[in-house]
Design a protein around this motif. Structure first.
Motif, PDB file in Angstrom:
ATOM      1  N   SER A 323       0.819  -1.219   0.000  1.00 32.54           N
ATOM      2  CA  SER A 323       0.000   0.000   0.000  1.00 32.54           C
ATOM      3  C   SER A 323       0.848   1.262   0.000  1.00 32.54           C
ATOM      4  N   GLY A 324       2.047   1.173   0.559  1.00 33.86           N
ATOM      5  CA  GLY A 324       2.909   2.356   0.621  1.00 33.86           C
ATOM      6  C   GLY A 324       3.674   2.638  -0.646  1.00 33.86           C
ATOM      7  N   ALA A 325       3.670   1.691  -1.595  1.00 36.54           N
ATOM      8  CA  ALA A 325       4.449   1.850  -2.820  1.00 36.54           C
ATOM      9  C   ALA A 325       3.715   2.695  -3.854  1.00 36.54           C
ATOM     10  N   GLU A 326       4.467   3.453  -4.645  1.00 37.46           N
ATOM     11  CA  GLU A 326       3.864   4.160  -5.777  1.00 37.46           C
ATOM     12  C   GLU A 326       3.334   3.169  -6.806  1.00 37.46           C
ATOM     13  N   ALA A 327       4.058   2.060  -6.977  1.00 37.29           N
ATOM     14  CA  ALA A 327       3.624   1.026  -7.921  1.00 37.29           C
ATOM     15  C   ALA A 327       4.356  -0.265  -7.615  1.00 37.29           C
ATOM     16  N   PHE A 328       3.742  -1.356  -8.015  1.00 37.90           N
ATOM     17  CA  PHE A 328       4.386  -2.662  -7.965  1.00 37.90           C
ATOM     18  C   PHE A 328       4.826  -2.987  -9.385  1.00 37.90           C
ATOM     19  N   VAL A 329       6.099  -3.298  -9.565  1.00 39.76           N
ATOM     20  CA  VAL A 329       6.665  -3.529 -10.901  1.00 39.76           C
ATOM     21  C   VAL A 329       7.051  -5.000 -11.026  1.00 39.76           C
ATOM     22  N   PHE A 330       6.500  -5.671 -12.016  1.00 42.07           N
ATOM     23  CA  PHE A 330       6.645  -7.123 -12.122  1.00 42.07           C
ATOM     24  C   PHE A 330       6.913  -7.514 -13.585  1.00 42.07           C
ATOM     25  N   PRO A 331       8.163  -7.363 -14.045  1.00 41.60           N
ATOM     26  CA  PRO A 331       8.472  -7.620 -15.458  1.00 41.60           C
ATOM     27  C   PRO A 331       8.853  -9.073 -15.742  1.00 41.60           C
ATOM     28  N   SER A 332       8.167 -10.008 -15.115  1.00 40.36           N
ATOM     29  CA  SER A 332       8.479 -11.431 -15.286  1.00 40.36           C
ATOM     30  C   SER A 332       8.335 -11.849 -16.749  1.00 40.36           C
ATOM     31  N   LEU A 333       9.200 -12.750 -17.174  1.00 40.31           N
ATOM     32  CA  LEU A 333       9.161 -13.219 -18.558  1.00 40.31           C
ATOM     33  C   LEU A 333       8.056 -14.241 -18.793  1.00 40.31           C
ATOM     34  N   TYR A 334       7.616 -14.903 -17.729  1.00 38.33           N
ATOM     35  CA  TYR A 334       6.544 -15.891 -17.870  1.00 38.33           C
ATOM     36  C   TYR A 334       5.953 -16.163 -16.501  1.00 38.33           C
ATOM     37  N   GLU A 335       4.626 -16.246 -16.442  1.00 32.42           N
ATOM     38  CA  GLU A 335       3.923 -16.609 -15.225  1.00 32.42           C
ATOM     39  C   GLU A 335       2.758 -17.534 -15.576  1.00 32.42           C
ATOM     40  N   GLY A 336       2.576 -18.556 -14.757  1.00 28.84           N
ATOM     41  CA  GLY A 336       1.418 -19.414 -14.935  1.00 28.84           C
ATOM     42  C   GLY A 336       0.144 -18.743 -14.466  1.00 28.84           C
ATOM     43  N   PHE A 337       0.295 -17.863 -13.485  1.00 30.05           N
ATOM     44  CA  PHE A 337      -0.840 -17.073 -12.991  1.00 30.05           C
ATOM     45  C   PHE A 337      -0.407 -15.643 -12.682  1.00 30.05           C
ATOM     46  N   GLY A 338       0.625 -15.462 -11.912  1.00 26.34           N
ATOM     47  CA  GLY A 338       1.056 -14.114 -11.544  1.00 26.34           C
ATOM     48  C   GLY A 338       0.413 -13.649 -10.265  1.00 26.34           C
ATOM     49  N   LEU A 339       0.504 -14.479  -9.215  1.00 22.79           N
ATOM     50  CA  LEU A 339      -0.150 -14.163  -7.948  1.00 22.79           C
ATOM     51  C   LEU A 339       0.282 -12.820  -7.357  1.00 22.79           C
ATOM     52  N   PRO A 340       1.566 -12.429  -7.442  1.00 24.04           N
ATOM     53  CA  PRO A 340       1.939 -11.116  -6.894  1.00 24.04           C
ATOM     54  C   PRO A 340       1.191  -9.947  -7.524  1.00 24.04           C
ATOM     55  N   VAL A 341       0.834 -10.075  -8.798  1.00 25.62           N
ATOM     56  CA  VAL A 341       0.048  -9.021  -9.458  1.00 25.62           C
ATOM     57  C   VAL A 341      -1.308  -8.888  -8.775  1.00 25.62           C
ATOM     58  N   LEU A 342      -1.952 -10.002  -8.500  1.00 22.97           N
ATOM     59  CA  LEU A 342      -3.244  -9.977  -7.823  1.00 22.97           C
ATOM     60  C   LEU A 342      -3.109  -9.451  -6.399  1.00 22.97           C
ATOM     61  N   GLU A 343      -2.059  -9.856  -5.697  1.00 21.09           N
ATOM     62  CA  GLU A 343      -1.840  -9.371  -4.333  1.00 21.09           C
ATOM     63  C   GLU A 343      -1.702  -7.854  -4.313  1.00 21.09           C
ATOM     64  N   ALA A 344      -0.932  -7.304  -5.266  1.00 21.14           N
ATOM     65  CA  ALA A 344      -0.743  -5.854  -5.329  1.00 21.14           C
ATOM     66  C   ALA A 344      -2.061  -5.142  -5.625  1.00 21.14           C
ATOM     67  N   MET A 345      -2.802  -5.628  -6.610  1.00 21.69           N
ATOM     68  CA  MET A 345      -4.080  -4.987  -6.961  1.00 21.69           C
ATOM     69  C   MET A 345      -5.035  -5.026  -5.778  1.00 21.69           C
ATOM     70  N   GLN A 346      -5.048  -6.127  -5.049  1.00 23.20           N
ATOM     71  CA  GLN A 346      -5.959  -6.253  -3.914  1.00 23.20           C
ATOM     72  C   GLN A 346      -5.603  -5.265  -2.810  1.00 23.20           C
ATOM     73  N   CYS A 347      -4.330  -4.831  -2.767  1.00 21.86           N
ATOM     74  CA  CYS A 347      -3.888  -3.822  -1.800  1.00 21.86           C
ATOM     75  C   CYS A 347      -4.083  -2.405  -2.327  1.00 21.86           C
TER      76      CYS A 347
END
Length: 426
Positions: A323-347
């Protein structure tokens, strides 16, 4: 309905669960709540180590029934010796280190052979079961014989088989290949995204109608918007972060997470825009030395001038850090789902992420999507987010809404529907 759920990825340390371990634990809790403790039991067939770790988990969970088999004393002793030799190989030097490595290599092969040859599920539990569901490990032959047509494998991703070998540790290629190659034409499979389903069906002769897409979810108890500025400041102090704005990412040594390119892109932006009040925070990791981090990331010490490492982050601090970050940056080359993206959006944290694999499917229109190989595009996206607070606010609101599509209750309902469909065909 009586179900055996395999939780091989769960690990024994509840304070260090993330990724697959957290997914396995959350789904297990939901199954116990919804089915009742008498109708669900737990196995761990992925390895001898997984079985021994799950023994510890079940000892702490009074209402979780075991479907684990008895592990003989001599196998336990081999495992303990292997763990000791692994520690020696990591800490010692010279001939002692080499001896530790050779011993570990030998005993690992012994344990792998034992795991293949053993009956990895308790026979009594298997006789009671209507459905066997593995959260990660391939379906054992014992289960295929006892429950033909009534077993399900969840496939989370095919990263080691999709990406170039330079982005994947060699051991992971073999593990993933053994799991994926075990999928047969008449099996039932759950994947966590349409992208992973498509990747699987390209590589195995299984009809799409036998593959169900059931997305993951993020815990609402751990990932939620934090509006309390003092709570955010407390977490910043706890992890020794500078008193300035920061972009957040995850500290992972996995090459496909693309951290060196992210650091290079961040430094490019800082130099070009002459920024002096912005940091890049890498959250997580096991507190390794800076020299080890430099070697693994293949970066120079000066590249990390504005980069900060938190080390391990406690579960109760994750929401405030996002919540304190300006943005979450996740330039992964491949994800089966990308759970950290969902965690960030939920915050409510704005997301900049890759435009590859499953990430566009999960992020929808709530994230800025970029080519993960394009440093210039990544730099430009970070600069835009940094300089446009109104855009950050809109992205935060959109991310929270997008995240509402995913929940453990929805995931459980979808899985129960799969169980019902399979049971009705028997």
């Amino acid at each position: 309905m009586n179900v055996i759920y395999d939780i091989s990825p769960i690990g024994s340390d509840p304070d260090r669960r993330a990724g697959l371990a957290r997914v396995a634990e959350s789904m297990a809790e939901r199954l116990v709540d919804d089915l009742g403790p008498e109708q669900i039991s737990f196995s761990a067939t992925g390895s001898i180590w997984a079985t021994l770790q799950t023994e510890e988990v079940l000892e702490r969970r009074a209402n979780w029934r075991s479907a684990l088999p008895h592990v003989p004393w001599w196998i336990r002793r081999v495992h303990e010796t292997n763990q000791t030799l692994s520690t020696v190989a990591g800490e010692k030097e010279g001939p002692v280190r080499m001896g530790g490595k050779l011993g570990t290599l030998l005993l690992t092969q012994v344990l792998r052979a034992v795991n293949v040859l053993r009956q990895p599920v308790d026979d009594d539990a298997l006789q009671r079961a209507n459905i066997y569901h593995s959260s990660y490990a391939r379906i054992p032959r014992q289960v295929r014989r006892a429950l033909p047509g009534r077993h399900i494998l969840t496939v989370h991703d095919l990263t080691p088989l999709v990406l170039d070998s330079k982005y994947v540790p060699s051991g992971q290629v073999g593990v993933t290949r053994r799991i994926i190659d075990s999928v047969r034409v008449d099996d039932w499979v759950i994947t966590v995204s349409e992208s992973t389903r498509d990747d699987l069906c390209e590589r195995r002769p299984i009809p799409q109608k036998r593959v169900f897409v059931v997305p993951n979810a993020a815990s609402p108890d751990l990932f939620y918007p934090v509006d309390d500025d003092e709570q955010i400041r407390r977490v910043r102090r706890k992890y020794d972060l500078p008193d300035q704005s920061y972009l957040l990412t995850l500290h992972s040594m996995a090459p496909h997470k693309n951290i060196p390119r992210l650091i290079a892109s961040f430094n490019r932006m800082v130099r070009q825009q002459r920024i002096s009040d912005l940091s890049l925070v890498l959250a997580g990791g096991l507190g390794r030395s800076l020299d080890d981090v430099l070697a693994d990331l293949d970066v120079e010490r000066e590249d990390l001038e504005n980069v900060h490492f938190t080390g391990f982050v406690a579960d109760e601090d994750l929401a405030a850090l996002y919540s304190g970050a300006e943005a979450f940056v996740f330039p992964s080359l491949y994800e089966g789902f990308g759970l950290p993206v969902l965690e960030a959006m939920q915050c409510g944290c704005p997301v900049i992420a890759s435009n590859t694999s499953s990430i566009p499917e999960i992020a929808g229109d709530a994230a800025v999507l970029v080519d993960p190989y394009d440093e210039e595009s990544l730099s430009a996206s970070m600069w835009r987010i940094h300089t446009e607070p109104k855009k950050r606010e809109k992205m935060s609101e959109r991310g929270i809404e997008e995240a509402k599509q995913y929940s453990w209750s929805k995931r459980a309902d979808m899985i129960f529907n799969v169980y019902d469909q399979i049971s009705s065909l028997q």
